[in-house]
Motif scaffolding. Structure first.
Motif, short mmCIF file in Angstrom:
data_model
loop_
_atom_site.label_atom_id
_atom_site.label_comp_id
_atom_site.label_asym_id
_atom_site.label_seq_id
_atom_site.Cartn_x
_atom_site.Cartn_y
_atom_site.Cartn_z
N PHE A 128 9.64 4.19 9.93
CA PHE A 128 9.55 5.55 10.46
C PHE A 128 8.56 6.31 9.59
N ALA A 129 7.70 7.09 10.20
CA ALA A 129 6.68 7.80 9.44
C ALA A 129 6.52 9.22 9.95
N LEU A 130 6.49 10.16 9.04
CA LEU A 130 6.32 11.57 9.34
C LEU A 130 4.92 11.99 8.89
N PHE A 131 4.13 12.57 9.80
CA PHE A 131 2.73 12.84 9.48
C PHE A 131 2.30 14.20 9.99
N TRP A 187 11.92 7.64 -0.12
CA TRP A 187 10.65 7.96 0.54
C TRP A 187 9.48 7.32 -0.18
N GLU A 188 8.51 6.82 0.61
CA GLU A 188 7.26 6.30 0.08
C GLU A 188 6.11 6.73 1.00
N TRP A 189 5.00 7.10 0.39
CA TRP A 189 3.82 7.54 1.15
C TRP A 189 2.99 6.34 1.58
N ASN A 190 2.28 6.47 2.69
CA ASN A 190 1.28 5.49 3.09
C ASN A 190 0.03 5.74 2.26
N HIS A 191 -0.19 4.90 1.24
CA HIS A 191 -1.19 5.12 0.19
C HIS A 191 -0.77 6.36 -0.64
N HIS A 239 0.81 -1.22 0.00
CA HIS A 239 0.00 0.00 0.00
C HIS A 239 0.85 1.27 0.00
N TYR A 240 2.16 1.14 -0.14
CA TYR A 240 3.02 2.32 -0.15
C TYR A 240 3.19 2.83 -1.58
N SER A 241 3.26 4.15 -1.70
CA SER A 241 3.28 4.81 -3.01
C SER A 241 4.39 5.87 -3.04
N PRO A 242 5.19 5.94 -4.12
CA PRO A 242 5.17 5.08 -5.30
C PRO A 242 5.56 3.65 -4.97
N GLY A 243 5.20 2.72 -5.87
CA GLY A 243 5.39 1.31 -5.60
C GLY A 243 6.50 0.69 -6.41
N ARG A 248 -4.04 10.95 5.12
CA ARG A 248 -3.24 11.01 3.90
C ARG A 248 -1.95 11.81 4.15
N ASN A 249 -1.02 11.61 3.24
CA ASN A 249 0.26 12.33 3.25
C ASN A 249 1.12 11.99 4.47
N THR A 250 1.06 10.72 4.86
CA THR A 250 2.00 10.20 5.85
C THR A 250 3.19 9.63 5.09
N LEU A 251 4.34 10.20 5.32
CA LEU A 251 5.54 9.89 4.54
C LEU A 251 6.41 8.90 5.33
#
Length: 535
Positions: free
Chosen positions: A511-514, A348-352, A68-72, A380-383
């Protein structure tokens, strides 16, 4: 890869005893002691599973699952099979439905599964092929592995766990399936299927075979198959891509190279420009995920691959591949990112999929709130950034001066059980908090949106947040959060967080930045520095 919807006892096979099982093919042992010029497994201690690996000239490329990470489907690049960098992504955006935008539904543990990367010399083009949601197969192409990639076609047949072969006459074939293995032939332009035929049915005594990788070596056709998550088998045909095929075992319940980790399986074969062969597989190594490991391969006189072992196990180290000196050093997967320039680096990949109207890079990363929710799993926009093993620390510098009431921002350890340290703004006041208890069930529905377990006042608008994670496999490990308001002295906040090591979410912790809102959109934060460091 194994699917939760498939009737596969993956929990049972993950718990299988170690030690080489008797089989049709018993690998030889390599030298017991590695020389000074050696590499250590895992070659990448980050979460890159379902590896497909190829060589084009003197450059090696690999692709991996991203769900589910984007880009894939990241494209990894190496010059020596040991040191790797992230060069780009084959799937620029998960354009597979609204759920991948977190729009009314969610795509957790769906998306980009085991897929295939290939190079076609006839038109000097790279191909990525993978099925999505058991519904259809997507093909992307690019003149360069680094991109830009674009969608070539959609094929109505879902090629589950596919392996793409470019034959010596430039014909495209796909091996795919779970237990029942089939081969499809594509049209010369690669846009549609022209033939498909079942070529093998897995014997009941073996159970499940999947994870196809398709090769033509010395005039013979090979389909490399995994028994999740503890074995590897190979089919061989001298009669053409549609068989008939003969089966042999490559490994079963083989001790892996990382204490607490699983059996190496589900990867690909690659030949160096000097003629040597290697097998890159992955090991289950939760809570961090699935890590690539590398071993040399030799061949029997009648054309079967043999993994070279050390003391009866996949070696913790082997001699370095004999290859020319690389033209340059690869870009480290850890280190400092100051978000220079105007684009995100490929690590880096986004969550969705992100909402691209609500983030920007301009010598710093600005995250404007994109979702109003109390649930981080809907935000949205959780990196995200992969965690480096066996342990590593992420540190981010945040400017929170543009936050609005109800906003939540921070640094998370993200999986189906999550926690974070960050800033919440309420009543015009910013406050540092540590939150845990963010949870999902086995169907990836949220069961807990988190509870605040520690807090501290925040006087200014700048803060440095830190998360230190231990991802050694074999047991539940812990992580701790801390903060600094002067950029130097750190203060721990909250209790240790237990990182779950269950396999069912497949992806490891990240690790996620939100930054998301709980009341109304309009707020923003700015990250000026992000560092992943190892002890």
């Amino acid at each position: 890869m194994s699917c939760p919807d498939q009737p596969v006892g993956r929990r049972r096979v993950l718990a299988a005893a170690t030690g080489l099982a008797a089989g049709a093919l018993l690998p030889h042992e390599a030298a017991r002691a590695a020389p000074a010029a050696s590499f250590t497994n895992p070659v990448i201690w980050q979460d890159f599973a379902d590896i497909d690996v190829i060589r084009v000239g003197a450059v090696y490329y690999a692709s991996a699952s991203t769900m589910h990470y984007s880009p894939g489907a990241p494209v990894l690049r190496s010059y020596d099979l040991v040191n790797w960098e992230i060069a780009g992504h084959s799937v620029p955006r998960l354009d597979f439905g609204a759920k991948y935008d977190l729009n009314g539904a969610r795509g957790y543990v769906r998306g980009v599964w085991a897929s295939s990367l290939a190079y076609r010399p006839g038109n000097r083009t790279f191909y990525w092929l993978g099925q999505i949601d058991f519904a259809r197969t997507y093909v992307y192409t690019s003149p360069a592995a680094e991109g830009p990639w674009s969608r070539l076609t959609t094929i109505g047949t879902p090629y589950y766990d596919a392996g793409l072969l470019v034959d010596t006459d430039d014909t495209l074939y796909v091996a795919y399936g779970n237990t029942t293995i089939s081969v499809a032939q594509l049209s010369p332009d690669g846009r549609q299927q022209v033939r498909s035929q079942q070529v093998f049915t897995t014997p009941a005594g073996i159970g499940t075979l999947e994870g196809s990788r398709f090769y033509k070596i010395n005039g013979q056709y090979y389909i490399f198959l995994t028994r999740p998550a503890n074995g590897q088998y190979v089919l061989k045909s001298s009669g053409g891509p549609f068989g008939p095929y003969t089966l042999r075992q490559v490994l079963l319940d083989l001790r892996g190279p990382v204490p607490g980790g699983g059996v190496p399986h589900q990867g690909g074969l690659v030949q160096t420009q000097n003629g040597a062969w290697y097998y890159m597989a992955f090991i289950d190594a939760y809570p961090g995920g699935r890590m690539p490991v590398l071993a040399p391969v030799t061949w029997t006189s009648d054309g079967w691959p043999v993994v070279q072992l050390v003391n009866g196990a996949w070696g913790a180290s082997y001699p370095l591949p004999s290859l020319p000196a690389p033209p340059r050093q690869v870009t480290p997967m850890t280190g400092v990112d100051t978000f220079d320039g105007t684009t995100l680096k490929p690590k880096w990949e986004w969550n969705h999929n992100p909402d691209d109207t609500r983030w920007s890079v301009n010598n710093g990363l600005t995250l404007r709130t994109a979702t109003v929710t109390e649930d981080l799993y809907w935000a949205r926009n959780t990196l995200t950034h992969r965690i480096q093993g066996p342990s590593s620390t992420a540190t981010v510098d945040l400017d929170v001066s543009a936050m609005q009431d109800g906003d939540r921002t921070g640094l998370a350890l993200l999986r189906d059980s999550s926690a974070w340290i960050g800033v919440r703004r309420d009543g015009g006041v910013n406050r540092l908090v540590m939150v845990n208890g963010l949870t999902m069930d086995g169907s990836w529905n949220t069961t807990g949106t988190g509870r605040e377990v520690a807090s501290a006042p925040l006087a200014g608008n700048r803060v440095r947040l830190r998360a230190a994670a231990d991802i050694r496999p074999g047991a539940a490990r812990s992580a701790v959060f801390s903060y600094s308001t002067d950029g130097a002295a750190f203060v721990r906040l909250g209790p240790a967080f237990s990182l779950g090591n269950d396999w069912r979410f497949f992806m490891g912790y990240r690790f996620a930045l939100f930054n998301h809102a709980t009341r109304a959109l309009g707020g923003a934060v700015r990250a000026t520095r992000f560092e992943v460091s190892v002890p």
